[in-house]
Design a protein around this motif. Structure first.
Motif, PDB file in Angstrom:
ATOM      1  N   PRO A 111       0.824  -1.205   0.000  1.00  0.00           N
ATOM      2  CA  PRO A 111       0.000   0.000   0.000  1.00  0.00           C
ATOM      3  C   PRO A 111       0.859   1.256   0.000  1.00  0.00           C
ATOM      4  N   HIS A 112       0.262   2.317  -0.410  1.00  0.00           N
ATOM      5  CA  HIS A 112       0.919   3.624  -0.372  1.00  0.00           C
ATOM      6  C   HIS A 112       1.311   3.944   1.075  1.00  0.00           C
ATOM      7  N   PRO A 113       2.472   4.570   1.284  1.00  0.00           N
ATOM      8  CA  PRO A 113       2.924   4.814   2.661  1.00  0.00           C
ATOM      9  C   PRO A 113       1.888   5.531   3.506  1.00  0.00           C
ATOM     10  N   PHE A 114       1.179   6.472   2.923  1.00  0.00           N
ATOM     11  CA  PHE A 114       0.218   7.203   3.728  1.00  0.00           C
ATOM     12  C   PHE A 114      -0.951   6.313   4.124  1.00  0.00           C
ATOM     13  N   ILE A 115      -1.356   5.439   3.215  1.00  0.00           N
ATOM     14  CA  ILE A 115      -2.443   4.525   3.540  1.00  0.00           C
ATOM     15  C   ILE A 115      -1.992   3.537   4.611  1.00  0.00           C
ATOM     16  N   ALA A 116      -0.725   3.129   4.490  1.00  0.00           N
ATOM     17  CA  ALA A 116      -0.173   2.255   5.529  1.00  0.00           C
ATOM     18  C   ALA A 116      -0.150   2.985   6.869  1.00  0.00           C
ATOM     19  N   PHE A 117       0.206   4.255   6.801  1.00  0.00           N
ATOM     20  CA  PHE A 117       0.207   5.093   7.999  1.00  0.00           C
ATOM     21  C   PHE A 117      -1.172   5.077   8.651  1.00  0.00           C
ATOM     22  N   LEU A 118      -2.210   5.170   7.802  1.00  0.00           N
ATOM     23  CA  LEU A 118      -3.577   5.218   8.330  1.00  0.00           C
ATOM     24  C   LEU A 118      -4.053   3.870   8.840  1.00  0.00           C
ATOM     25  N   SER A 119      -3.312   2.825   8.519  1.00  0.00           N
ATOM     26  CA  SER A 119      -3.806   1.508   8.933  1.00  0.00           C
ATOM     27  C   SER A 119      -3.443   1.210  10.384  1.00  0.00           C
ATOM     28  N   TYR A 120      -2.633   2.064  10.992  1.00  0.00           N
ATOM     29  CA  TYR A 120      -2.309   1.863  12.405  1.00  0.00           C
ATOM     30  C   TYR A 120      -3.138   2.813  13.266  1.00  0.00           C
ATOM     31  N   PRO A 121      -3.582   2.301  14.384  1.00  0.00           N
ATOM     32  CA  PRO A 121      -4.426   3.153  15.223  1.00  0.00           C
ATOM     33  C   PRO A 121      -3.788   4.509  15.532  1.00  0.00           C
ATOM     34  N   THR A 179      -5.242  17.524  -0.334  1.00  0.00           N
ATOM     35  CA  THR A 179      -4.359  16.463  -0.825  1.00  0.00           C
ATOM     36  C   THR A 179      -4.587  15.184  -0.031  1.00  0.00           C
ATOM     37  N   ILE A 180      -4.680  15.337   1.287  1.00  0.00           N
ATOM     38  CA  ILE A 180      -4.897  14.156   2.119  1.00  0.00           C
ATOM     39  C   ILE A 180      -6.247  13.520   1.792  1.00  0.00           C
ATOM     40  N   LEU A 181      -7.262  14.355   1.670  1.00  0.00           N
ATOM     41  CA  LEU A 181      -8.597  13.835   1.373  1.00  0.00           C
ATOM     42  C   LEU A 181      -8.581  13.093   0.035  1.00  0.00           C
ATOM     43  N   THR A 182      -7.956  13.705  -0.939  1.00  0.00           N
ATOM     44  CA  THR A 182      -7.867  13.070  -2.247  1.00  0.00           C
ATOM     45  C   THR A 182      -7.177  11.722  -2.146  1.00  0.00           C
ATOM     46  N   MET A 183      -6.097  11.725  -1.378  1.00  0.00           N
ATOM     47  CA  MET A 183      -5.337  10.492  -1.189  1.00  0.00           C
ATOM     48  C   MET A 183      -6.219   9.404  -0.589  1.00  0.00           C
ATOM     49  N   ILE A 184      -7.005   9.784   0.381  1.00  0.00           N
ATOM     50  CA  ILE A 184      -7.869   8.794   1.031  1.00  0.00           C
ATOM     51  C   ILE A 184      -8.930   8.306   0.055  1.00  0.00           C
ATOM     52  N   VAL A 185      -9.504   9.243  -0.688  1.00  0.00           N
ATOM     53  CA  VAL A 185     -10.578   8.858  -1.611  1.00  0.00           C
ATOM     54  C   VAL A 185     -10.033   7.940  -2.699  1.00  0.00           C
ATOM     55  N   VAL A 186      -8.874   8.296  -3.213  1.00  0.00           N
ATOM     56  CA  VAL A 186      -8.307   7.483  -4.290  1.00  0.00           C
ATOM     57  C   VAL A 186      -8.063   6.061  -3.801  1.00  0.00           C
ATOM     58  N   HIS A 187      -7.592   5.948  -2.564  1.00  0.00           N
ATOM     59  CA  HIS A 187      -7.252   4.626  -2.038  1.00  0.00           C
ATOM     60  C   HIS A 187      -8.356   4.040  -1.181  1.00  0.00           C
ATOM     61  N   LEU A 188      -9.575   4.515  -1.453  1.00  0.00           N
ATOM     62  CA  LEU A 188     -10.656   4.146  -0.542  1.00  0.00           C
ATOM     63  C   LEU A 188     -10.759   2.641  -0.357  1.00  0.00           C
ATOM     64  N   ASP A 189     -10.654   1.880  -1.450  1.00  0.00           N
ATOM     65  CA  ASP A 189     -10.844   0.440  -1.213  1.00  0.00           C
ATOM     66  C   ASP A 189      -9.611  -0.262  -0.708  1.00  0.00           C
ATOM     67  N   SER A 190      -8.474   0.434  -0.682  1.00  0.00           N
ATOM     68  CA  SER A 190      -7.334  -0.230  -0.024  1.00  0.00           C
ATOM     69  C   SER A 190      -7.159   0.208   1.426  1.00  0.00           C
ATOM     70  N   LEU A 191      -7.975   1.133   1.875  1.00  0.00           N
ATOM     71  CA  LEU A 191      -7.951   1.464   3.300  1.00  0.00           C
ATOM     72  C   LEU A 191      -8.322   0.238   4.113  1.00  0.00           C
ATOM     73  N   ILE A 211     -15.762   7.208  -8.290  1.00  0.00           N
ATOM     74  CA  ILE A 211     -16.354   6.387  -9.335  1.00  0.00           C
ATOM     75  C   ILE A 211     -15.268   5.760 -10.209  1.00  0.00           C
ATOM     76  N   ALA A 212     -14.262   6.580 -10.516  1.00  0.00           N
ATOM     77  CA  ALA A 212     -13.263   6.105 -11.473  1.00  0.00           C
ATOM     78  C   ALA A 212     -12.256   5.160 -10.830  1.00  0.00           C
ATOM     79  N   GLN A 213     -11.847   5.438  -9.605  1.00  0.00           N
ATOM     80  CA  GLN A 213     -10.708   4.721  -9.036  1.00  0.00           C
ATOM     81  C   GLN A 213     -11.085   3.543  -8.139  1.00  0.00           C
ATOM     82  N   THR A 214     -12.289   3.525  -7.657  1.00  0.00           N
ATOM     83  CA  THR A 214     -12.594   2.501  -6.666  1.00  0.00           C
ATOM     84  C   THR A 214     -13.724   1.606  -7.136  1.00  0.00           C
ATOM     85  N   HIS A 215     -13.843   0.546  -6.456  1.00  0.00           N
ATOM     86  CA  HIS A 215     -14.930  -0.386  -6.710  1.00  0.00           C
ATOM     87  C   HIS A 215     -16.108   0.047  -5.858  1.00  0.00           C
TER      88      HIS A 215
END
Lengths: 820, 98
Positions: free
Chosen positions: A587-597, A617-629, A683-687
């Protein structure tokens, strides 16, 4: 031990003692008296016994000497009654100093017998009447001799005896040092011999009560060490005379005078003398009234049968230096005398007992011990000087902040241990000052000041001391480690590898994989340290600069610069801008960052310190990686499970509590085009269908949809933007429609489904009437189920469930009530 | 000083202290010092049957070195703050050893 080296023991004492006494085996001159008093002397040493009572004898009514002091009378100021504002008492006195000196010399010339009498007063039985007259005539001047020399500067020394720091010891008087030991008789004989032809010093050179006490065997406490021993006036005079410098007031002193000036003093009782001189000179002055002690009548009877007044230098009992003198007194007088004597003896004995240990330690010893103790105190409690809030905060962070957050629960919330030393000092001061006695108070004050200075010096010393952690004494087998509470003794002494060797290889490794657990955790920590630095900066923000205050502006600019660099540091640590690798397994480092409490928990704090652009930027990052969160990816319940595992549910809750509010806070202010863009990304990036099955995913969608609706309601949406939005919305709706029934979490009776109804409401408001129709059809079953289920529930829970459904129903213009 | 700072916030809370000799004592934490010596009031010894000699003790001073565990009320611990305090402490330590 007498200060001047005389043997002051009386003949009777000398017999028993013998010359072979050791240095510390001072004879107790009061032992006899104490033994006699043994019956009543059972109490401890109390204040009354040790306080000399001089203060009580002060006669405030008597203003006989005011004129001398305040310059009234002669100068005529008092005659007119004008007091004036000139309170320069010393100056006024000094004006008449010459006159006083002249008077002395004149008197000495007129009464050549006065000096021998004075000497006699010490040595042998005085002739009472003569002493009385001479003393009366001269009492006024007593104690001012030293001022007769215009060049004289009084010896201003702090009362250091309380602290035990000794000044330089006075040079011993040459005469005394030459002749090491002389018996009292020898000295007397010598004196008398010398003074035979000479006119003499007036008797006032010997303070009256000193002479009066001469009959006492002198306690020989080591207290005799002259601390703060001021110059002795007669000596000074003599020295001046020897140099040939005559004080102006004494033009024609006969040659015999110098010795005589020194004479009486030397033959006088040294310990008493010292005590006297420790008092400020003016204390000596009103001797007459002062010494009219409580039983004055009896004393005076001897000289003046009816007691006319309590004043006069002979106000006390006759000076009895010879036991035979007692025989001449009346019975009553003798009793009174004996009582007085016993009292005095008792007091002196107690003083002696108290002072037994005196002199065992030199002042330097005491200083040394005190310094050690204080250093311990300082080392254990932190530096007193370090009491600034920064140091306290770094040492005691948890406590300080906790008590600020929760309201200080303790008695002394802001009294960390650093103040301990000061508290201790204050207590000591209070205790000593509590005597209610002028002198005690003064000394306590002095004591405190000195103690404080001592502490300061100790702190300085402790700071200056190099921080050696251990001491290896040569030839010894072990080492001595120093430790204190802050830096405990090390049980193990491990040499750290030089930073150049140890961590190197690991670093290379961590650079290779950005996403292994350890490096993620390291990233999180670096984010936190940046955050804490920023929060510290916030605390130290300088006040907003005023117009024209260039210094403040400069300061503010520097501060902003620092904040900016910290912000950059934080931003880098977050790794939001790391390139997105499509289809990567890690996963993207920031998403990995978010995976820890603790990563999730950091978001609200991060959002406070970053600007809008960084937030989007952060919001966009989260939205883009929504299904890998993790909260989306793991939130789909596994096959056959009603809901995700407990750990996942916890992290979903944490995400909802920590991250969502921050995001929502931003979205609520975001411009419409960003909302459109974000929806497009979803719509475009996630399932979308799987995202919609999770609480977090639905939450983000709800966020975007409701923001769009609010923008539309407020009429802020440009027509073109709105068209864009509707297009995107339609795509979303079409994608979601088939799975709308599946977005509910499990069965009707499991858990909370409010967020789903919120989402449906958000969709319903934005939907076209046709879409609303389709929406109702899609979720009709769930609505009916919930209504039916709520009938089986207790009233409050039922209304809650129905309220949730109603959120949606109202959004499409319906109400559960209609469903009956 | 972290632990000292931390335990200071727990004064006047009820804690249970287990000593290295297995005695467990519940009481109100009255004060703590930098050696983590602990003063307890209104104490109650769990397993009093085993330690009857303690039955009349009402308050005690416990030397810090004999404490094995201190059981705290969870609600009185601010975990986030404690984490930050720990980070600071660690940073301080690193600063000191260098």
């Amino acid at each position: 031990m007498s200060f001047f080296g005389f043997d002051t023991t009386l003949p009777r004492d000398r017999q028993q003692g013998g010359p072979a006494r050791g240095f510390f085996e001072n004879p107790d001159p009061f032992a006899e008296v104490a033994r006699a008093q043994a019956v009543e002397d059972d109490d401890g040493i109390d204040f009354e016994d040790t306080y000399d009572g001089l203060g009580d004898q002060l006669d405030d009514d008597q203003d006989a000497f005011n004129d001398d002091t305040f310059g009234g009378g002669d100068t005529g100021a008092a005659a007119t009654g004008a007091v004036g504002r000139d309170f320069d008492f010393f100056g006024t006195t000094a004006k008449v100093a010459d006159v006083i000196g002249e008077e002395q010399v004149r008197y000495a010339l007129q009464n050549p017998s006065a000096a021998p009498l004075a000497a006699q007063q010490h040595a042998a039985a005085p002739a009472p009447t003569t002493t009385a007259t001479t003393a009366t005539t001269t009492a006024k001047r007593t104690g001012y001799e030293k001022y007769s020399d215009p060049g004289y500067i009084p010896d201003l020394q702090a009362k250091s005896s309380v602290w035990g720091i000794s000044q330089k010891k006075q040079e011993p008087i040459p005469a005394a040092s030459r002749r090491p030991m002389m018996s009292l008789e020898e000295v007397e004989a010598q004196l008398r011999h010398r003074s035979q032809p000479a006119p003499t010093m007036p008797p006032q050179s010997i303070p009256q009560h000193m002479a009066e006490q001469a009959y006492l065997p002198h306690p020989q406490y080591p207290q005799g060490v002259p601390e703060g021993f001021p110059a002795i006036p007669p000596e000074y005079l003599r020295a001046a005379l020897e140099k040939g410098v005559l004080p102006p007031g004494m033009p024609g002193l006969p040659p015999g005078i110098p010795e005589l000036h020194g004479g009486p003093v030397m033959s006088g009782p040294p310990p008493m003398h010292i005590q006297q001189n420790q008092l400020p000179p003016q204390n000596l002055r009103p001797q007459g009234p002062r010494h009219a002690g409580p039983p004055p009548g009896q004393r005076q009877q001897q000289q003046m049968p009816p007691p006319p007044s309590t004043r006069g230098p002979n106000g006390g009992l006759p000076v009895i230096t010879n036991p035979q003198q007692l025989m001449h007194l009346t019975e009553e007088q003798r009793n009174a005398y004996l009582v007085e004597d016993a009292k005095r003896a008792k007091r002196n004995h107690k003083i002696f007992l108290l002072s037994r240990g005196n002199g065992l330690m030199t002042p330097q010893d005491k200083n040394f011990i005190t310094r050690i103790q204080l250093q311990q105190l300082v080392a254990a409690a932190g530096n007193v000087a370090d009491a600034d809030p920064e140091a306290v905060l770094s040492e005691d962070f948890y406590y300080q902040v906790y008590s600020q957050i929760r309201g200080a629960p303790r008695q002394h919330p802001h009294q960390p241990l650093g103040h301990f030393a000061q508290t201790y000092l204050l207590q000591t001061g209070n205790r000593l000052g509590g005597h209610g006695n002028r002198r005690a108070f003064q000394s306590a004050d002095n004591h405190m000041q000195r103690m404080q200075q001592q502490v300061q010096r100790a702190v300085e010393a402790a700071k200056a001391k190099p921080k050696n952690k251990q001491l290896i004494i040569e030839g010894s087998l072990g080492k001595i480690s120093f430790s204190n509470a802050k830096a405990p003794k090390h049980m193990l002494n491990i040499k750290r590898p030089d930073s150049s060797e140890g961590p190197r290889p690991k670093k290379v490794q961590s650079d290779l994989s950005l996403s292994d657990r350890k490096s993620i955790l390291t990233n999180i920590e670096s984010v936190y340290s940046a955050l804490m630095a920023m929060e510290d900066m916030e605390r130290t923000m300088p006040p907003p600069p005023e117009e024209g205050d260039s210094e403040a502006i400069q300061e503010h600019m520097e501060w902003r610069q620092k904040v900016h660099s910290l912000n950059q540091k934080l931003w880098r640590a977050l790794k939001v801008m790391e390139p997105i690798v499509p289809n990567s397994t890690t996963p993207h480092p920031f998403i990995a960052f978010l995976s820890y409490p603790k990563g999730k928990k950091a978001i609200p704090r991060i959002f406070r310190h970053i600007d809008q652009e960084q937030r989007v930027t952060i919001l966009t990052m989260i939205v883009v990686h929504l299904d890998s969160l993790d909260v989306v990816r793991l939130a789909q319940p596994g096959p056959g499970e009603a809901q995700p595992s407990l750990a996942v549910r916890e992290s979903i809750d944490l995400f909802s509590l920590a991250v969502m509010p921050s995001l929502l806070g931003y979205v609520n202010e975001a411009p419409f085009n960003i909302i459109i863009g974000l929806l497009g990304l979803v719509i475009a990036q996630t399932h979308v269908q799987s995202v919609a099955r999770t609480k977090v995913g639905l939450g983000i969608l709800t966020m975007l949809l409701s923001r769009a609706e609010i923008v539309k309601e407020a009429g802020q949406a440009a027509e073109r933007d709105w068209q864009q939005w509707v297009e995107k919305f339609n795509v979303l709706f079409d994608t979601l429609e088939p799975s709308l029934a599946d977005i509910f979490p499990g069965a009707i009776n499991t858990g909370d489904d409010m967020y789903v109804w919120q989402f449906l409401a958000a969709v319903g408001i934005g939907a076209s009437p046709e879409q609303q129709q389709r929406l109702v059809i899609a979720v009709k079953d769930r609505v009916m189920e919930t209504v039916g289920y709520s009938k089986t529930l207790p009233a409050d829970m039922a209304s809650l469930r129905l309220g949730n459904v109603n959120l949606f129903m109202r959004a499409i213009g319906l109400d559960v009530e209609l469903l009956g | 000083m972290l632990f000292f700072s931390f335990f200071k916030t727990l004064t006047n809370q009820t804690v249970t202290i287990e000593l290295k000799n297995d005695i467990r004592i519940r009481g109100i934490l009255k004060s703590v010092d930098q050696y983590l010596n602990i003063k307890l009031d209104d104490i109650e010894v769990l397993d009093l049957d085993k330690y009857p000699h303690l039955s009349s003790v009402k308050s005690m001073f416990i030397r810090g070195s004999v404490v094995r565990y201190v059981m705290l009320p969870r609600s009185e611990v601010d975990v986030g703050l404690l984490e930050d305090a720990t980070r600071r402490e660690a940073a301080n330590q690193v600063g000191k050893t260098r």
